[in-house]
Design an enzyme around this catalytic site. Sequence first.
Site, PDB file in Angstrom:
ATOM      1  N   ASP A 199       0.815  -1.220   0.000  1.00  0.00           N
ATOM      2  CA  ASP A 199       0.000   0.000   0.000  1.00  0.00           C
ATOM      3  C   ASP A 199       0.850   1.273   0.000  1.00  0.00           C
ATOM      4  O   ASP A 199       1.627   1.496   0.925  1.00  0.00           O
ATOM      5  CB  ASP A 199      -0.882  -0.053   1.264  1.00  0.00           C
ATOM      6  CG  ASP A 199      -1.739   1.188   1.466  1.00  0.00           C
ATOM      7  OD1 ASP A 199      -1.922   1.960   0.513  1.00  0.00           O
ATOM      8  OD2 ASP A 199      -2.263   1.344   2.593  1.00  0.00           O
ATOM      9  N   HIS A 373      -4.065   4.799   6.616  1.00  0.00           N
ATOM     10  CA  HIS A 373      -2.938   4.312   5.817  1.00  0.00           C
ATOM     11  C   HIS A 373      -1.616   4.695   6.471  1.00  0.00           C
ATOM     12  O   HIS A 373      -1.454   5.812   6.949  1.00  0.00           O
ATOM     13  CB  HIS A 373      -2.989   4.885   4.402  1.00  0.00           C
ATOM     14  CG  HIS A 373      -4.199   4.457   3.632  1.00  0.00           C
ATOM     15  ND1 HIS A 373      -4.226   3.300   2.886  1.00  0.00           N
ATOM     16  CD2 HIS A 373      -5.424   5.018   3.516  1.00  0.00           C
ATOM     17  CE1 HIS A 373      -5.421   3.173   2.329  1.00  0.00           C
ATOM     18  NE2 HIS A 373      -6.173   4.195   2.698  1.00  0.00           N
TER      19      HIS A 373
END
Lengths: 558, 558
Positions: A199, A373
């Site tokens: 990611d 994130h």
Amino acid sequence: MSTEAPLGERLRVIPLGGAGEIGKNMYVIELGGEMVVIDAGVAFPTADQLGVDLVLPDFSYVAERRDRLAALFLTHGHEDHIGAVPYFLRAAGPTRVYGTRFVLGLLRSKLEEHRLLDAAELIEIEPGVPRAIGPFGGEFVHLTHSMPGCVAVALRSPVGTVVHTGDFKFDHTPIDGRRTNLPALARLGDGGVHVLLADSTNAEVPGVPASERSVGQELRRILATAPGRVVVTTFASHIHRMQQVLQASYADGRVVALVGRSLNRNFGIARGLGEIEVPDATVVRPRDLDEHPADEQVVLATGSQGEPLSALSRMARGEHPLVHIRAGDTVVYSSRTVPGNELAVNDTINRLVRAGARVITQETNPAIHVSGHGTAENLQVMLQLLRPRFFVPIHGEPRHQRAHADLARGVGLDPDDIFVLDNGDVLEVGPRDAEVAGRVEAGITYVDGLGVGDVVEGVLRDRRHLSADGLVLVVATVSAQSGEPVGEAEIVTRGFGADDPELIEATRVEVERSLAASAAERVTEVGLLQHQLHDAVAALLYRRTRQRPMVLPVVVEV
Amino acid sequence: MSTEAPLGERLRVIPLGGAGEIGKNMYVIELGGEMVVIDAGVAFPTADQLGVDLVLPDFSYVAERRDRLAALFLTHGHEDHIGAVPYFLRAAGPTRVYGTRFVLGLLRSKLEEHRLLDAAELIEIEPGVPRAIGPFGGEFVHLTHSMPGCVAVALRSPVGTVVHTGDFKFDHTPIDGRRTNLPALARLGDGGVHVLLADSTNAEVPGVPASERSVGQELRRILATAPGRVVVTTFASHIHRMQQVLQASYADGRVVALVGRSLNRNFGIARGLGEIEVPDATVVRPRDLDEHPADEQVVLATGSQGEPLSALSRMARGEHPLVHIRAGDTVVYSSRTVPGNELAVNDTINRLVRAGARVITQETNPAIHVSGHGTAENLQVMLQLLRPRFFVPIHGEPRHQRAHADLARGVGLDPDDIFVLDNGDVLEVGPRDAEVAGRVEAGITYVDGLGVGDVVEGVLRDRRHLSADGLVLVVATVSAQSGEPVGEAEIVTRGFGADDPELIEATRVEVERSLAASAAERVTEVGLLQHQLHDAVAALLYRRTRQRPMVLPVVVEV
């Protein structure tokens, strides 16, 4: 790996969505003629994707090879990872779908809505419990993100192990107490990770992210000092945030009404699966809110992105049947504004302010939202725990994937072993080498109403043309024999600003002139007549208005 | 004021643009049947203002009373303050226009383009030198902002003094050395300020703003360490930023090429007026850049907002004839992204990254841009220097105007003396009182091509309809006598995705059915036939596609 790869056996890693762009994530991992698909997400249309409802990955590559599809694996339950599953199942046929209990809970509700429960065999996986996924040995590691049930998946094969992180950050004090399993990640690294897909969303952001728990502290502070009712809006999928709003409200002696369809659906699923805990008395129906004093009320509402039909937007416009914004209300945006939604969010905030509310956003109060994130330091820790031979930064935009590649170089990866891919790129990986070996069909499929794939670039081009200067329709009747006009032409405009009677009359004169000229040249073929009409009228209108409406000439022969 | 106001004489303060919204600033100040207009700005269209080129204030209130218009006063030269002047002059007729030398320099170039130099009498004002502005005694105080020649204006009258700040911040180390004249503001306050209109743009931002000079230091650091060419983009009107890029480049031994029409025009004007100083050898033509090594090059380019035709966007798409982005280039966004432009800017950045450039933005490097608007502490200092009797927060959005009102309460103003106005509100001010006494016509005028005011809400509604699902045109020929169809109907679609042959055929069948039904009921009136056709076809299409294209039925009688 203890097993040696057969000579010439190779893995193929193919992003079909989410590489070189944001959203609609989908990655194909192939081995020996079998394929596993990781995630099937949607993106929401941007302003220039006019009239589009949803954006899907073009997964015709998989659909055309459905006999080779072994499994669909879902890393977590966000729309950009599971939103395309119904469309995928319709195209690819019945499929084994693997995910954690919470992901499958969300998916089940989605498939029920689409009447597609029969099209999928839902198979629950658990972190720490290995299970075969198609031709691969699968292992699953729990990660923290902004919803429960998020995992990284390791796919073991004779060529090597492929790890896909899904979305993650390292939250050391998650509100459900389930931390990222760092030792399990380290053990994966000890065993050898051949290819890592990780990611990249926050790769440009330095340092470490704040814990989700810090938002709860800020919420408590706001609730404690707010003079009246507090309306909190956040992402409907953000189960942890929902839990924190409920907890903070309970602690402050306030009741909570949930307003908005998706919020209520996700709350029901999460509570049913034990992912949300709240005393019964804390949750009330919106219609019962006013049985409590204003300073004992909290409204949890959808609409953090300014969606026009959402609960908060309707409240802001004074159109919500049950909740009316009043002077003294505090509205808290416990969210970030997704790029592209700024104007809609701004408009909602301005309406709330005009209605008398105080509005708190991340702009003025950064502590009211944290991202799910991981930022640069988290990404570098992940890279060091897994120590991959080959690295593919995924998720986010190209700028984020490049930034992630830079971080990987910073922790010692060889630039030649890092692959920033585009959708459709085929990364072929052998035991000792990897290379981009070709491309497959990939791109965008638009959903508009019931149509999947009907709206193509040409359709959008026409919509853009129509949206910019509108339409001028010219209907002329001509004699089939002579091509001479019969009666007056009819001029109809829509969305064309300059349609005053004088210009319409000038257009009619121009139509007659064009038809007379064509007749003089003995042109009677309708297609040609229409072509000449189009050019004559478009030129006149541009000369007179500097606008370029779409000109549609229709010649009827009698 | 020493002069007593005649009994009953009152001031009127009327915002026609820039109140309750952002941009297109225009404020009317009336006294004894004469009016002075302060600023005449434009806004740029938002995504839902389809096809619109510019957004003007609706200044028909002034145009209809042009005999009473004494003067147009311009506080500074940004487009949201002077962009509407050409349209204003066309509507209001020849007008005296007051502004500083630099503002008039920018305006002169604009009026030349519009061939309107004869329509305005341009009158230069100077800070510190009083001059009558219509019925008022005018005084002008120099302020720092993001361009030269910015002033606050004080309009003295028997009722009291009105002060309009224009845009400002307090920059104590401005790069041209001309600080905000704080003592002059304090003297205005000593003399008594009756009504203050002050800039609210950054009222939500706490603390004090950084100096423009700090950006220059950051630019030097970037230029010193960049391995190759540096491309800097900023607002074309930001003369001080331009000066800093030139200075930093000179200091680093680099040459600078200016790319982009508006940038070159403003550079020319500013240099001609002595507002930019740069050695001749530092500025080179874009075509001559490559006579210098890459690490001695700087490109200053338009395009910080992702405008599709701007220099930087064309470079990013590889379409600029003179400048090609190469690996090793550094691109610096010395700007903020104006809300609504995020996706366009993102798209440009991603293209630059793909072309191999490193991109620096305010997101990852906050020191690379500072705002030209004062934050909370500056606004409170302004309020305390001027100590107004009545206060009207202006500029920015409603949320910012409310935040500014809160700041004013914080420094002791009576809430009843603060007026957050909407465009068209008439604030009547007497020597001892003020009240919103009514409303005048105000709103938005759209410019599209040559048309000013042609595009109205109905036109935009049609454009939105067309843009969402496109158009289905049905042309049917019927007998004038019987209403029976003659021949086959023609179906034309544009921007409609679901137009497969089967659906088109079904539509044709539905047209025949509708016409036959109408004929059976002896309906022959064309308007009614078209109405029935519309409903029949729209219902069929919605049933089959869940889309609602615009259906345009045309019935031709023969």
